[in-house]
Scaffold this motif. Structure first.
Motif, PDB file in Angstrom:
ATOM      1  N   TYR A  65      47.981 -27.893  32.225  1.00  0.00           N
ATOM      2  CA  TYR A  65      47.801 -28.500  33.722  1.00  0.00           C
ATOM      3  C   TYR A  65      47.330 -26.879  34.892  1.00  0.00           C
ATOM      4  CZ  TYR A  65      49.340 -33.074  33.625  1.00  0.00           C
ATOM      5  OH  TYR A  65      49.517 -34.601  33.273  1.00  0.00           O
ATOM      6  N   LEU A  66      47.960 -25.995  34.493  1.00  0.00           N
ATOM      7  CA  LEU A  66      48.274 -24.412  34.484  1.00  0.00           C
ATOM      8  C   LEU A  66      46.406 -24.112  33.617  1.00  0.00           C
ATOM      9  CD1 LEU A  66      48.555 -22.046  36.378  1.00  0.00           C
ATOM     10  CD2 LEU A  66      50.262 -21.632  34.732  1.00  0.00           C
ATOM     11  N   ALA A  67      46.616 -24.437  32.392  1.00  0.00           N
ATOM     12  CA  ALA A  67      45.311 -24.318  32.206  1.00  0.00           C
ATOM     13  C   ALA A  67      43.912 -24.182  32.577  1.00  0.00           C
ATOM     14  CB  ALA A  67      45.028 -23.985  30.294  1.00  0.00           C
ATOM     15  N   LEU A  68      44.159 -25.664  32.869  1.00  0.00           N
ATOM     16  CA  LEU A  68      43.130 -26.616  33.940  1.00  0.00           C
ATOM     17  C   LEU A  68      42.737 -25.874  34.330  1.00  0.00           C
ATOM     18  CD1 LEU A  68      43.674 -30.499  31.656  1.00  0.00           C
ATOM     19  CD2 LEU A  68      41.453 -28.961  31.761  1.00  0.00           C
ATOM     20  N   ALA A  69      43.818 -25.746  35.814  1.00  0.00           N
ATOM     21  CA  ALA A  69      43.174 -25.828  36.700  1.00  0.00           C
ATOM     22  C   ALA A  69      43.443 -23.893  37.125  1.00  0.00           C
ATOM     23  CB  ALA A  69      44.987 -25.490  37.956  1.00  0.00           C
ATOM     24  N   MET A  70      42.900 -23.246  36.063  1.00  0.00           N
ATOM     25  CA  MET A  70      42.161 -21.885  36.144  1.00  0.00           C
ATOM     26  C   MET A  70      40.753 -21.932  35.731  1.00  0.00           C
ATOM     27  SD  MET A  70      45.577 -19.472  34.760  1.00  0.00           S
ATOM     28  CE  MET A  70      44.260 -17.987  34.054  1.00  0.00           C
ATOM     29  N   ALA A  71      40.655 -22.653  34.650  1.00  0.00           N
ATOM     30  CA  ALA A  71      39.546 -23.158  34.048  1.00  0.00           C
ATOM     31  C   ALA A  71      38.666 -24.165  35.371  1.00  0.00           C
ATOM     32  CB  ALA A  71      39.628 -23.816  32.815  1.00  0.00           C
ATOM     33  N   LYS A  72      38.891 -24.450  36.164  1.00  0.00           N
ATOM     34  CA  LYS A  72      37.985 -25.294  37.312  1.00  0.00           C
ATOM     35  C   LYS A  72      38.062 -24.154  38.210  1.00  0.00           C
ATOM     36  CE  LYS A  72      38.233 -29.146  39.647  1.00  0.00           C
ATOM     37  NZ  LYS A  72      37.380 -29.535  39.003  1.00  0.00           N
ATOM     38  N   VAL A  73      38.894 -23.481  38.672  1.00  0.00           N
ATOM     39  CA  VAL A  73      39.028 -21.933  40.135  1.00  0.00           C
ATOM     40  C   VAL A  73      37.977 -21.141  38.225  1.00  0.00           C
ATOM     41  CG1 VAL A  73      39.630 -20.330  40.601  1.00  0.00           C
ATOM     42  CG2 VAL A  73      41.123 -22.872  40.462  1.00  0.00           C
ATOM     43  N   ILE A  74      38.051 -20.824  37.356  1.00  0.00           N
ATOM     44  CA  ILE A  74      37.094 -20.081  37.415  1.00  0.00           C
ATOM     45  C   ILE A  74      34.988 -20.189  37.435  1.00  0.00           C
ATOM     46  CG2 ILE A  74      36.692 -18.627  35.284  1.00  0.00           C
ATOM     47  CD1 ILE A  74      39.296 -18.372  34.376  1.00  0.00           C
ATOM     48  N   MET A  75      34.820 -21.845  36.798  1.00  0.00           N
ATOM     49  CA  MET A  75      34.301 -22.639  36.775  1.00  0.00           C
ATOM     50  C   MET A  75      33.668 -22.696  38.490  1.00  0.00           C
ATOM     51  SD  MET A  75      33.609 -24.809  33.782  1.00  0.00           S
ATOM     52  CE  MET A  75      35.544 -25.757  33.885  1.00  0.00           C
TER      53      MET A  75
ATOM     54  N   MET B 170      51.126 -31.184  39.595  1.00  0.00           N
ATOM     55  CA  MET B 170      51.808 -31.111  38.020  1.00  0.00           C
ATOM     56  C   MET B 170      52.304 -30.132  37.689  1.00  0.00           C
ATOM     57  SD  MET B 170      51.970 -34.111  38.394  1.00  0.00           S
ATOM     58  CE  MET B 170      52.480 -33.922  36.436  1.00  0.00           C
ATOM     59  N   SER B 171      51.566 -28.726  37.394  1.00  0.00           N
ATOM     60  CA  SER B 171      51.812 -27.552  37.258  1.00  0.00           C
ATOM     61  C   SER B 171      52.787 -27.081  37.817  1.00  0.00           C
ATOM     62  CB  SER B 171      50.438 -26.624  37.395  1.00  0.00           C
ATOM     63  OG  SER B 171      50.028 -26.464  38.292  1.00  0.00           O
ATOM     64  N   GLY B 172      53.025 -27.557  39.142  1.00  0.00           N
ATOM     65  CA  GLY B 172      54.514 -26.427  39.843  1.00  0.00           C
ATOM     66  C   GLY B 172      53.808 -25.390  40.535  1.00  0.00           C
ATOM     67  N   VAL B 173      52.909 -25.216  40.270  1.00  0.00           N
ATOM     68  CA  VAL B 173      52.214 -23.404  40.763  1.00  0.00           C
ATOM     69  C   VAL B 173      51.353 -23.382  41.774  1.00  0.00           C
ATOM     70  CG1 VAL B 173      51.005 -21.075  40.134  1.00  0.00           C
ATOM     71  CG2 VAL B 173      52.579 -22.032  38.494  1.00  0.00           C
ATOM     72  N   PRO B 174      51.878 -23.274  42.784  1.00  0.00           N
ATOM     73  CA  PRO B 174      50.669 -23.049  43.719  1.00  0.00           C
ATOM     74  C   PRO B 174      49.042 -22.746  43.862  1.00  0.00           C
ATOM     75  CG  PRO B 174      52.961 -21.938  44.405  1.00  0.00           C
ATOM     76  CD  PRO B 174      52.787 -21.920  43.448  1.00  0.00           C
ATOM     77  N   THR B 175      48.122 -23.615  45.243  1.00  0.00           N
ATOM     78  CA  THR B 175      46.518 -22.843  44.529  1.00  0.00           C
ATOM     79  C   THR B 175      46.517 -21.743  44.911  1.00  0.00           C
ATOM     80  OG1 THR B 175      46.556 -25.505  45.607  1.00  0.00           O
ATOM     81  CG2 THR B 175      44.409 -23.587  45.841  1.00  0.00           C
ATOM     82  N   GLY B 176      47.401 -21.452  45.389  1.00  0.00           N
ATOM     83  CA  GLY B 176      46.944 -19.190  46.615  1.00  0.00           C
ATOM     84  C   GLY B 176      47.283 -18.765  45.324  1.00  0.00           C
ATOM     85  N   GLU B 177      48.418 -19.206  44.241  1.00  0.00           N
ATOM     86  CA  GLU B 177      48.759 -18.918  42.980  1.00  0.00           C
ATOM     87  C   GLU B 177      47.767 -18.103  41.806  1.00  0.00           C
ATOM     88  OE1 GLU B 177      53.116 -18.146  41.968  1.00  0.00           O
ATOM     89  OE2 GLU B 177      53.472 -18.391  43.818  1.00  0.00           O
ATOM     90  N   ILE B 178      47.301 -19.478  41.666  1.00  0.00           N
ATOM     91  CA  ILE B 178      46.405 -20.453  40.534  1.00  0.00           C
ATOM     92  C   ILE B 178      45.059 -19.427  40.277  1.00  0.00           C
ATOM     93  CG2 ILE B 178      44.957 -22.303  39.401  1.00  0.00           C
ATOM     94  CD1 ILE B 178      46.818 -23.900  39.596  1.00  0.00           C
ATOM     95  N   GLU B 179      44.399 -19.312  41.569  1.00  0.00           N
ATOM     96  CA  GLU B 179      43.337 -18.445  41.809  1.00  0.00           C
ATOM     97  C   GLU B 179      43.781 -17.354  41.836  1.00  0.00           C
ATOM     98  OE1 GLU B 179      42.530 -19.718  46.024  1.00  0.00           O
ATOM     99  OE2 GLU B 179      41.511 -21.554  45.693  1.00  0.00           O
ATOM    100  N   ILE B 180      44.183 -16.803  42.331  1.00  0.00           N
ATOM    101  CA  ILE B 180      44.801 -14.973  42.577  1.00  0.00           C
ATOM    102  C   ILE B 180      44.622 -14.893  40.390  1.00  0.00           C
ATOM    103  CG2 ILE B 180      46.296 -13.081  42.135  1.00  0.00           C
ATOM    104  CD1 ILE B 180      47.171 -14.001  45.215  1.00  0.00           C
ATOM    105  N   LEU B 181      45.646 -15.541  40.370  1.00  0.00           N
ATOM    106  CA  LEU B 181      45.479 -15.367  38.641  1.00  0.00           C
ATOM    107  C   LEU B 181      44.113 -15.412  37.518  1.00  0.00           C
ATOM    108  CD1 LEU B 181      47.475 -14.734  36.184  1.00  0.00           C
ATOM    109  CD2 LEU B 181      48.336 -16.987  35.863  1.00  0.00           C
TER     110      LEU B 181
END
Length: 646
Positions: free
Chosen positions: A220-230, A265-276
Motif C-alpha cells: 500500500y505504501l509503494a502504491l501511495a508513493m507511486a500515486k503521489v509521484i505521478m 492501510m499503510s499506516g503512514v500519514p499522508t504528509g510523510e508519504i508525500e515527503i518520502l
C-alpha cells in the motif's frame, strides 16, 4: 615458543557479507578472527557474530564424535560403524521403497561450492525427494524474476553514485554490517538516506528520516508513493513507455487507487508519504535496497513487484546509483554440472514452508528416511512442533551437525561436521561481487569431518564412489573452471579474494532486461491484503538477532530469558509491566516470554528475535503457522498474529 600463523579464509554462514576472514592460529589453536585487510568489502572489520565464532568452534557442547540413538539414549560410535549404519539404512530404504522415499534437506547454515556435491551424491542414488522452496528469499526472487527476467542487484559500491538511498525493510547494523561504511560514505558525499521499517533499530540513527508502515502493508505504501509521484508530474514517462511492458495497465491500477485508503492501510500519514515520495523521485539517481522481512507474507512477491515499479516510475532502473536491489544470484559462476542431475532417474520436491504436511501427505512412495545438512528445520520451519511430530513417523533420520540442535535431537544418527575454519571450499556472496577461498586454519575439532568427506565415504560404501572420487582441490578446480577462463585460479583465490569477472555493477544498464520482450514487466494487480483479528489483534515480528545467525545459538545462551518487546501502550492494554512474565498466544501455539517495554516497537506489534531452540521452549516457531507465499514458495512468518496474556 608456539608457532603462529595467519590464515586467509571466508565466512560461509547465511549472511550477505560473506566476509573475508584473517584467522590467527598459535600452536595449532585459533586465538583471533579479524576481517581480511585486502578484501574489497570486509576491510579489516567483522561483526560481533563473526568475532564471537571462536566460542562456537571450541564450545564444550560441540559434537566431537558420531552419535547413534539406541532406545532413546545417545551413544558415541566410531566413524566406520556410523558410515556402515547409514549406508545400510540407505540401501534398505531404497530397496524397499525406491530412492524417492529419501528426503534430502539442505540449507545455507554453512555454504560453499563443494556442497553442490551433496546433491550429486543423491542424484547418483537415482534421485531423491529434495526440500525445495525457501524459508528466506523465495518470494523476492520470484517477484523480481517476473519483473526483470533475472534478479540482479547493484554492486554495493555503486551507492557512491546515488543522491538518495532508501533502505526498505533492511537493518544493516544487525544483518549486513559492511553496508554501513558505504552508507556513511555516501552521506558524506551528499546522499540522503531514508529508512522504511516498522521497528526503530540502531540503523535508524544513521538515516535522515524513517517511515514506519504497518507490518505487511508495504505494498500500500509503494502504491501511495507511486500515486503521489505521478500526481506531482515526477514520473519518468519516457522510461515507462520505452522500457516497460504493461505500462497502461499499471498506470490505470495506480490511478484507480484512493490515496486516503492507501494511507489508512499503510499506516503512514499522508504528509510523510508525500515527503518520502517526492524526495525519492526528486533526487535522481536514487537507490532502493530491500531487506528480507518484506517477503514473509503470502503476498510477498507482490510487495517486491510494487517496489520494483517505483524504480520504473522514476526511471531509476538500469542507471548508476539507482536500482531496486535485494540480492545477487552469484552461484551461477560455478560449474553447476557437478550436481550430476543427469544421474537422477527420478525427481521430486516438497516445499520447506509446508514440511510437516508434505511429509505426512506424500505417497507413492512415502518419505521414509531423511538426510539433513546445513539446516535446522525442526527449529526454523513455521509450525515447528508439527515438524517434530512428522519426523517421528520416519524410519531413519541422519543429520550432519556441530551441535545437538532441535533437528539433531530428532535424528537416529548424528555425524559431526566441520566449521568453515576446519575445511576447504570456495564461496560467493549473494550481495557483493567477490568470490573467496575457504582454507582450513586449524585441524578439525574432535573427529569432525566435512560434508565432502562424509558423502564421499558414504558413496564408497554404496558402490557409487567412482563418481564422487577426487580430492577437494580437484573438485574445486572443476567447479571454478568458468572462472579460470577469466584468469582466476584456486591458487590466486587462496592469496586474495577475487572480484567476479564481468559482473555488472549496474544490472539492466540502458533499460535492457533478460525478459522475453527485453522490457521490464510491470505488475498490474494487487491482492489488497489485511492482517489481524479480534482474537489475535497483535502482529508478531521475528527479526534476526545481532548475536547469532538464524538458529546458530550456543546451548548455554538460552539461559537468558526470551524477551518480547512491545510498545508500553500495547503492554498497558494487557496490564503487563516491564520485566513481567507473560505468554504470547497464537492460533498455532504459545510461548513464555518476559515483556520488555520498547518505544521503538509500534503499537499493535510484538517483536521477538528469532533463532532460539524449541527444546528449551524458546522457538518463535511455536507460534507461526505453515503458510506459503503465492509465488516463490516462501515461508510467511510475519503473517502470524498473536495476543498477550499475563
Amino acid at each position: 615458543m608456539s608457532e603462529s600463523k595467519i590464515v586467509l579464509t571466508t565466512c560461509t554462514r547465511d549472511c550477505p557479507d560473506t566476509c573475508g576472514v584473517s584467522a590467527r592460529v598459535v600452536g595449532g589453536r585459533l586465538v583471533a578472527i579479524n576481517g581480511a585487510r585486502e578484501h574489497g568489502v570486509t576491510h579489516s572489520f567483522l561483526c560481533r557474530k563473526a568475532v564471537d565464532y571462536i566460542r562456537r568452534v571450541y564450545s564444550p557442547e560441540r559434537l566431537r564424535k558420531p552419535l547413534r540413538k539406541v532406545d532413546g539414549v545417545w551413544q558415541e560410535i566410531g566413524w566406520d560403524e556410523a558410515v556402515s549404519l547409514v549406508a545400510d539404512l540407505t540401501k534398505r530404504t531404497i530397496g524397499q521403497y525406491g530412492s524417492l522415499s529419501i528426503l534430502h534437506y539442505q540449507s545455507a547454515g554453512s555454504t560453499g561450492a563443494l556442497k553442490m556435491l551433496n546433491k550429486r551424491f543423491f542424484n547418483l542414488l537415482g534421485g531423491v525427494t529434495e526440500a525445495g522452496g525457501s524459508l528466506c528469499g523465495g518470494a523476492a526472487i520470484a517477484g523480481q524474476t517476473q519483473d526483470f527476467g533475472r534478479r540482479g542487484g547493484h554492486d554495493p559500491q555503486d551507492l557512491m553514485n546515488a543522491r538518495f538511498i532508501l533502505l526498505w525493510g533492511r537493518n544493516p547494523v544487525d544483518t549486513n554490517p559492511h553496508l554501513m561504511p558505504i552508507l556513511k560514505s555516501a552521506r558524506a558525499r551528499g546522499a540522503r538516506v531514508a529508512l522504511i521499517d516498522p521497528l526503530t533499530t540502531d540503523t535508524s540513527r544513521f538515516c535522515d528520516m524513517q517511515v514506519r508502515p504497518r507490518p505487511g502493508m508495504d505494498g500500500y505504501l509503494a502504491l501511495a508513493m507511486a500515486k503521489v509521484i505521478m500526481d506531482a508530474g515526477q514520473a519518468d514517462m519516457g522510461f515507462l513507455e520505452g522500457h516497460c511492458d504493461n505500462t497502461d495497465a499499471y498506470l490505470a491500477m495506480v490511478k484507480e487507487q484512493d490515496l486516503d485508503e492507501l494511507v489508512e492501510m499503510s499506516g503512514v500519514p499522508t504528509g510523510e508519504i508525500e515527503i518520502l515520495a517526492r524526495a525519492y523521485a526528486g533526487h535522481k539517481p536514487a537507490a532502493i535496497i530491500c531487506g528480507w522481512g518484506l517477503q514473509r507474507y503470502q503476498w510477498g512477491a507482490e510487495v517486491f513487484r510494487l517496489i520494483d515499479a517505483l524504480g520504473a516510475v522514476t526511471g531509476n532502473i538500469g542507471i548508476p546509483g539507482g536500482g531496486v536491489s535485494h540480492g545477487r544470484d552469484n552461484d551461477g559462476i560455478f560449474d553447476q554440472t557437478v550436481k550430476g542431475k543427469d544421474f537422477a532417474r527420478h525427481t521430486r520436491s516438497i516445499p520447506k514452508p509446508l514440511l510437516a504436511t508434505a511429509l505426512r501427505e506424500m505417497q507413492d512412495p512415502p518419505v521414509k528416511m531423511a538426510f539433513i545438512n546445513g539446516a535446522n528445520p525442526l527449529n526454523q520451519s513455521p509450525g515447528a512442533p508439527a515438524v517434530v511430530e512428522a519426523f517421528k513417523d520416519l524410519d531413519a533420520v541422519v543429520v550432519l551437525e556441530q551441535f545437538m540442535t532441535d533437528t539433531a535431537e530428532a535424528a537416529d544418527i548424528v555425524l559431526p561436521t566441520t566449521t568453515y575454519l576446519e575445511e576447504t571450499d570456495v564461496v560467493a556472496s549473494f550481495w557483493h561481487g567477490f568470490v573467496g577461498s575457504i582454507n582450513p586454519a586449524i585441524e578439525p575439532v574432535g573427529e569432525a569431518k566435512s560434508d565432502f568427506e562424509i558423502f564421499q565415504e558414504l558413496a564408497n560404501r554404496l558402490g557409487i564412489g567412482q563418481e564422487m572420487a577426487g580430492s577437494a582441490d580437484e573438485w574445486l578446480e572443476r567447479i571454478i573452471a568458468p572462472l579460470e577462463a577469466e584468469g582466476i585460479t584456486l591458487e590466486k583465490l587462496r592469496e586474495v579474494h577475487q572480484p567476479i569477472p564481468d559482473l555488472p555493477a549496474v544490472p539492466y544498464e540502458g533499460g535492457v532486461f533478460p525478459t522475453q520482450s527485453g522490457k521490464l514487466n510491470l505488475i498490474t494487480n494487487f491482492s489488497r491484503p489485511r492482517l489481524g483479528s479480534e482474537e489475535y489483534p497483535l502482529i508478531l515480528l521475528t527479526p534476526h538477532s545481532r548475536r547469532w545467525v538464524h538458529s546458530q545459538v550456543l546451548p548455554h545462551d538460552h539461559d537468558a530469558p526470551l524477551e518480547a518487546r512491545v510498545n508500553p501502550g500495547t503492554a498497558g492494554v494487557s496490564g503487563l509491566a516491564d520485566g513481567e512474565a507473560a505468554t504470547v498466544v497464537s492460533e498455532a501455539g504459545s510461548l513464555s516470554v518476559v515483556v520488555r517495554h520498547d518505544e521503538g516497537v509500534p503499537p499493535g506489534v510484538v517483536s521477538i528475535e528469532q533463532g532460539r531452540w524449541l527444546k528449551y521452549g524458546q522457538s518463535v516457531n511455536q507460534l507461526t503457522s505453515p503458510l506459503m507465499s503465492y509465488e516463490g514458495e516462501n515461508a510467511c512468518y510475519y503473517q502470524t498474529t498473536v495476543r498477550l496474556e499475563r
